[in-house]
Design a protein around this motif. Structure first.
Motif, short mmCIF file in Angstrom:
data_model
loop_
_atom_site.label_atom_id
_atom_site.label_comp_id
_atom_site.label_asym_id
_atom_site.label_seq_id
_atom_site.Cartn_x
_atom_site.Cartn_y
_atom_site.Cartn_z
N GLY A 29 16.40 -22.66 -9.23
CA GLY A 29 15.37 -22.44 -8.95
C GLY A 29 16.09 -22.21 -7.20
N SER A 30 17.71 -22.29 -6.98
CA SER A 30 18.16 -22.27 -5.92
C SER A 30 18.50 -21.08 -5.33
CB SER A 30 18.92 -23.02 -5.51
OG SER A 30 20.06 -22.78 -6.11
N LYS A 31 18.73 -20.39 -5.90
CA LYS A 31 19.07 -19.01 -5.80
C LYS A 31 18.30 -17.13 -5.76
CE LYS A 31 23.28 -20.45 -7.27
NZ LYS A 31 24.37 -20.74 -8.44
N LEU A 32 17.07 -17.54 -6.11
CA LEU A 32 16.04 -16.27 -6.58
C LEU A 32 15.09 -16.53 -6.46
CD1 LEU A 32 17.92 -15.33 -10.18
CD2 LEU A 32 18.30 -14.39 -7.31
N GLN A 33 14.08 -15.59 -5.66
CA GLN A 33 12.40 -15.88 -5.60
C GLN A 33 12.04 -14.93 -5.98
OE1 GLN A 33 12.57 -15.95 -1.37
NE2 GLN A 33 12.59 -17.83 -1.26
N ALA A 34 10.45 -14.95 -6.96
CA ALA A 34 9.80 -13.81 -8.16
C ALA A 34 8.33 -14.13 -7.26
CB ALA A 34 10.43 -13.86 -9.48
N TYR A 35 8.18 -13.20 -6.99
CA TYR A 35 6.41 -12.26 -5.91
C TYR A 35 5.82 -11.42 -7.16
CZ TYR A 35 9.10 -14.97 -2.37
OH TYR A 35 9.42 -15.06 -1.75
N PHE A 36 4.54 -11.32 -7.00
CA PHE A 36 4.00 -10.70 -8.06
C PHE A 36 2.69 -10.21 -7.05
CE2 PHE A 36 -0.23 -10.37 -10.26
CZ PHE A 36 -0.28 -9.51 -10.82
N VAL A 37 2.73 -9.84 -6.73
CA VAL A 37 2.17 -8.51 -5.81
C VAL A 37 0.98 -7.43 -6.63
CG1 VAL A 37 1.94 -7.25 -3.99
CG2 VAL A 37 4.09 -8.77 -3.98
N THR A 38 -0.43 -8.22 -6.34
CA THR A 38 -1.04 -7.42 -6.26
C THR A 38 -1.77 -6.25 -6.56
OG1 THR A 38 -3.91 -7.31 -7.44
CG2 THR A 38 -3.44 -7.66 -5.59
N VAL A 39 -1.71 -5.32 -7.43
CA VAL A 39 -2.20 -3.60 -6.85
C VAL A 39 -3.77 -3.13 -7.06
CG1 VAL A 39 0.14 -2.56 -7.39
CG2 VAL A 39 -1.66 -2.30 -9.16
N ASP A 40 -4.25 -4.75 -6.70
CA ASP A 40 -5.76 -4.45 -6.78
C ASP A 40 -6.31 -5.29 -6.15
OD1 ASP A 40 -8.62 -4.03 -8.07
OD2 ASP A 40 -8.38 -4.80 -9.85
N PRO A 41 -6.34 -5.26 -5.11
CA PRO A 41 -6.95 -6.39 -4.01
C PRO A 41 -8.44 -6.96 -4.31
CG PRO A 41 -5.45 -4.87 -2.50
CD PRO A 41 -5.93 -4.04 -3.80
N GLU A 42 -9.01 -5.70 -4.02
CA GLU A 42 -10.18 -5.78 -4.76
C GLU A 42 -10.75 -6.63 -5.22
OE1 GLU A 42 -12.16 -2.16 -4.51
OE2 GLU A 42 -11.01 -1.20 -3.56
N ARG A 43 -10.03 -6.66 -6.66
CA ARG A 43 -10.77 -8.28 -7.39
C ARG A 43 -9.60 -8.99 -7.29
NH1 ARG A 43 -11.16 -4.14 -13.14
NH2 ARG A 43 -9.35 -3.45 -12.70
N GLY A 62 2.17 -15.40 -6.36
CA GLY A 62 1.12 -13.85 -6.64
C GLY A 62 0.65 -14.07 -4.85
N ILE A 63 0.56 -12.95 -4.57
CA ILE A 63 0.47 -12.23 -3.46
C ILE A 63 -0.47 -12.02 -3.56
CG2 ILE A 63 1.30 -10.79 -1.39
CD1 ILE A 63 4.33 -11.59 -2.34
N SER A 64 -1.47 -12.40 -2.35
CA SER A 64 -2.70 -10.98 -2.88
C SER A 64 -3.36 -11.86 -1.29
CB SER A 64 -3.84 -11.66 -3.34
OG SER A 64 -5.09 -10.32 -3.37
N GLY A 65 -4.85 -10.47 -0.86
CA GLY A 65 -5.10 -10.74 0.68
C GLY A 65 -6.20 -9.60 0.51
N PRO A 66 -6.12 -9.50 2.57
CA PRO A 66 -6.97 -8.07 2.45
C PRO A 66 -6.28 -7.29 2.26
CG PRO A 66 -7.07 -9.60 4.53
CD PRO A 66 -5.68 -10.22 4.10
N PRO A 67 -7.82 -6.04 1.41
CA PRO A 67 -7.10 -5.47 0.72
C PRO A 67 -6.58 -4.05 1.67
CG PRO A 67 -9.52 -5.85 0.00
CD PRO A 67 -9.00 -6.69 1.16
N GLU A 68 -6.79 -3.81 2.98
CA GLU A 68 -5.55 -3.21 3.79
C GLU A 68 -4.69 -3.79 3.58
OE1 GLU A 68 -8.13 -5.94 5.99
OE2 GLU A 68 -8.37 -4.51 4.64
#
Length: 135
Positions: A29-43, A62-68
């Motif tokens: 895990g020293s060379k690559l980073q991966a992220y999952f970003v929600t397309v449904d931040p309301e839920r 995992g990435i989420s936060g304020p919908p806007e």
């Protein structure tokens, strides 16, 4: 990767496959980073996304936060995402999300270098990730 936690097939499959490719391509895990970003931040609250991703991988964040704010990120990557009602007679009821199902590949400077398509040959996907480790 952009997706949502209520996704019945594409998102959990992609997360599982991505985790396997990462383990094979960059075991420590020293060379690559991966992220999952929600397309449904309301839920998909940050807690829900964290638990969802955590059930599959310790390496994918995992990435989420304020919908806007989240949707600014989605649009910034030019990801297609659209809410689709499960019952046309109740457009404000339960829904699913139509969305881009590719894994986006970025180099260490954040420049877009390509994608891994949903259902792509695993050997090709692993080679694409291996190529990123050489940049």
């Amino acid at each position: 990767f952009f997706g949502f936690t209520h996704c019945p097939e594409v998102c959990p499959t992609t997360l599982y496959e991505l985790n396997g490719w990462l383990e094979k391509t960059d075991p420590d895990g020293s060379k690559l980073q991966a992220y999952f970003v929600t397309v449904d931040p309301e839920r998909d609250t940050p807690e829900r996304v964290g638990q969802y991703v955590g059930n599959v991988s310790k390496r994918i964040v995992g990435i989420s936060g304020p919908p806007e704010k989240v949707m600014e990120m989605v649009k910034g990557f030019r990801v297609y995402a659209r809410k689709v009602p499960l019952d046309e007679k109740e457009p404000e009821g339960d829904y699913t999300m139509d969305h881009t199902a590719s894994v986006f590949l970025l180099d260490s400077n954040g420049r877009f270098t390509g994608t891994i398509a949903y259902g792509e040959n695993p050997d090709v996907a692993e080679q694409k990730l291996a190529n990123l480790t050489k940049r």
